[in-house]
Design a protein around this motif. Sequence first.
Motif, PDB file in Angstrom:
ATOM      1  N   PRO A  28       0.827  -1.214   0.000  1.00 38.46           N
ATOM      2  CA  PRO A  28       0.000   0.000   0.000  1.00 38.46           C
ATOM      3  C   PRO A  28       0.860   1.263   0.000  1.00 38.46           C
ATOM      4  O   PRO A  28       1.923   1.301   0.617  1.00 38.46           O
ATOM      5  N   SER A  29       0.372   2.288  -0.679  1.00 39.68           N
ATOM      6  CA  SER A  29       1.076   3.572  -0.665  1.00 39.68           C
ATOM      7  C   SER A  29       0.969   4.191   0.724  1.00 39.68           C
ATOM      8  O   SER A  29       0.119   3.822   1.527  1.00 39.68           O
ATOM      9  N   ILE A  30       1.815   5.168   0.982  1.00 38.91           N
ATOM     10  CA  ILE A  30       1.743   5.889   2.256  1.00 38.91           C
ATOM     11  C   ILE A  30       0.367   6.520   2.429  1.00 38.91           C
ATOM     12  O   ILE A  30      -0.173   6.574   3.532  1.00 38.91           O
ATOM     13  N   PHE A  31      -0.245   6.960   1.330  1.00 37.52           N
ATOM     14  CA  PHE A  31      -1.564   7.577   1.426  1.00 37.52           C
ATOM     15  C   PHE A  31      -2.630   6.545   1.794  1.00 37.52           C
ATOM     16  O   PHE A  31      -3.527   6.832   2.593  1.00 37.52           O
ATOM     17  N   SER A  32      -2.536   5.348   1.235  1.00 36.91           N
ATOM     18  CA  SER A  32      -3.474   4.290   1.619  1.00 36.91           C
ATOM     19  C   SER A  32      -3.307   3.927   3.084  1.00 36.91           C
ATOM     20  O   SER A  32      -4.280   3.625   3.776  1.00 36.91           O
ATOM     21  N   ARG A  33      -2.092   3.991   3.568  1.00 40.45           N
ATOM     22  CA  ARG A  33      -1.846   3.702   4.982  1.00 40.45           C
ATOM     23  C   ARG A  33      -2.404   4.810   5.869  1.00 40.45           C
ATOM     24  O   ARG A  33      -2.867   4.537   6.976  1.00 40.45           O
ATOM     25  N   LEU A  50      -2.766  18.097   1.258  1.00 38.94           N
ATOM     26  CA  LEU A  50      -2.879  17.096   0.194  1.00 38.94           C
ATOM     27  C   LEU A  50      -4.311  16.592   0.149  1.00 38.94           C
ATOM     28  O   LEU A  50      -4.902  16.285   1.186  1.00 38.94           O
ATOM     29  N   VAL A  51      -4.846  16.509  -1.062  1.00 34.72           N
ATOM     30  CA  VAL A  51      -6.177  15.943  -1.270  1.00 34.72           C
ATOM     31  C   VAL A  51      -5.984  14.674  -2.089  1.00 34.72           C
ATOM     32  O   VAL A  51      -5.409  14.715  -3.184  1.00 34.72           O
ATOM     33  N   VAL A  52      -6.452  13.559  -1.524  1.00 31.40           N
ATOM     34  CA  VAL A  52      -6.110  12.242  -2.053  1.00 31.40           C
ATOM     35  C   VAL A  52      -7.361  11.379  -2.207  1.00 31.40           C
ATOM     36  O   VAL A  52      -8.095  11.194  -1.226  1.00 31.40           O
ATOM     37  N   PRO A  53      -7.594  10.822  -3.396  1.00 32.86           N
ATOM     38  CA  PRO A  53      -8.649   9.817  -3.501  1.00 32.86           C
ATOM     39  C   PRO A  53      -8.280   8.615  -2.625  1.00 32.86           C
ATOM     40  O   PRO A  53      -7.102   8.254  -2.514  1.00 32.86           O
ATOM     41  N   LYS A  54      -9.256   8.011  -2.022  1.00 29.35           N
ATOM     42  CA  LYS A  54      -8.978   6.885  -1.136  1.00 29.35           C
ATOM     43  C   LYS A  54      -8.567   5.626  -1.890  1.00 29.35           C
ATOM     44  O   LYS A  54      -7.963   4.733  -1.311  1.00 29.35           O
ATOM     45  N   THR A  55      -8.844   5.574  -3.174  1.00 29.44           N
ATOM     46  CA  THR A  55      -8.434   4.433  -3.976  1.00 29.44           C
ATOM     47  C   THR A  55      -7.007   4.615  -4.486  1.00 29.44           C
ATOM     48  O   THR A  55      -6.603   5.711  -4.846  1.00 29.44           O
ATOM     49  N   GLU A  56      -6.250   3.527  -4.518  1.00 33.22           N
ATOM     50  CA  GLU A  56      -4.891   3.529  -5.081  1.00 33.22           C
ATOM     51  C   GLU A  56      -4.897   3.228  -6.571  1.00 33.22           C
ATOM     52  O   GLU A  56      -3.847   3.090  -7.174  1.00 33.22           O
ATOM     53  N   ARG A  57      -6.064   3.140  -7.142  1.00 33.21           N
ATOM     54  CA  ARG A  57      -6.207   2.687  -8.520  1.00 33.21           C
ATOM     55  C   ARG A  57      -5.470   3.560  -9.544  1.00 33.21           C
ATOM     56  O   ARG A  57      -5.048   3.078 -10.586  1.00 33.21           O
ATOM     57  N   TYR A  58      -5.314   4.854  -9.255  1.00 38.27           N
ATOM     58  CA  TYR A  58      -4.752   5.791 -10.242  1.00 38.27           C
ATOM     59  C   TYR A  58      -3.419   6.347  -9.763  1.00 38.27           C
ATOM     60  O   TYR A  58      -3.316   6.889  -8.675  1.00 38.27           O
ATOM     61  N   ARG A  59      -2.408   6.229 -10.612  1.00 37.39           N
ATOM     62  CA  ARG A  59      -1.061   6.717 -10.282  1.00 37.39           C
ATOM     63  C   ARG A  59      -0.983   8.237 -10.317  1.00 37.39           C
ATOM     64  O   ARG A  59      -0.253   8.832  -9.547  1.00 37.39           O
ATOM     65  N   ASP A  60      -1.676   8.849 -11.275  1.00 45.19           N
ATOM     66  CA  ASP A  60      -1.528  10.290 -11.466  1.00 45.19           C
ATOM     67  C   ASP A  60      -2.829  10.888 -11.984  1.00 45.19           C
ATOM     68  O   ASP A  60      -3.790  10.173 -12.262  1.00 45.19           O
ATOM     69  N   VAL A  61      -2.846  12.199 -12.100  1.00 43.95           N
ATOM     70  CA  VAL A  61      -4.062  12.909 -12.480  1.00 43.95           C
ATOM     71  C   VAL A  61      -4.507  12.578 -13.904  1.00 43.95           C
ATOM     72  O   VAL A  61      -5.705  12.594 -14.205  1.00 43.95           O
ATOM     73  N   VAL A  62      -3.588  12.233 -14.779  1.00 40.29           N
ATOM     74  CA  VAL A  62      -3.962  11.882 -16.147  1.00 40.29           C
ATOM     75  C   VAL A  62      -4.787  10.596 -16.144  1.00 40.29           C
ATOM     76  O   VAL A  62      -5.843  10.520 -16.795  1.00 40.29           O
ATOM     77  N   GLU A  63      -4.338   9.599 -15.400  1.00 42.54           N
ATOM     78  CA  GLU A  63      -5.104   8.352 -15.285  1.00 42.54           C
ATOM     79  C   GLU A  63      -6.459   8.607 -14.632  1.00 42.54           C
ATOM     80  O   GLU A  63      -7.477   8.076 -15.073  1.00 42.54           O
TER      81      GLU A  63
END
Length: 120
Positions: free
Chosen positions: A8-13, A45-58
């Motif tokens: 998991p990313s640090i944000f998911s944690r 930082l504003v973060v979607p709770k899903t790790e599905r997307y690496r960056d804003v383009v995705e």
Amino acid sequence: MSSQSDSPSIFSRIVAREIPATIVAETDTVIAFDDIAPKAPVHVLVVPKTERYRDVVELAAADPALLAEVVAMAARIADQRAGGEFRLVFNTGEAAGQTVFHVHAHVLAGDLREGTLADA
């Protein structure tokens, strides 16, 4: 797309409350918290709770409604903390300064006219 690794990313944690953070806003799908190394008087930082997307383009290609929610939360935070004036930054790719490959927006506010924010 998935994140760079299986862990998991640090944000998911942070979302899972495994890592402490100063959370300033949260919905079912988005979380916002103070940056631990702020580059401006207001740096959230504003973060979607899903790790599905690496960056804003995705994110923009796959889920524009979620991107709109990220932007709307950023605007609400800027209204509360900076009278509605802010800079919204999405770093996309390592060469552009992205270090966590879990899409996130930097809400930067305060007097940003002096200095640079090259490493936001």
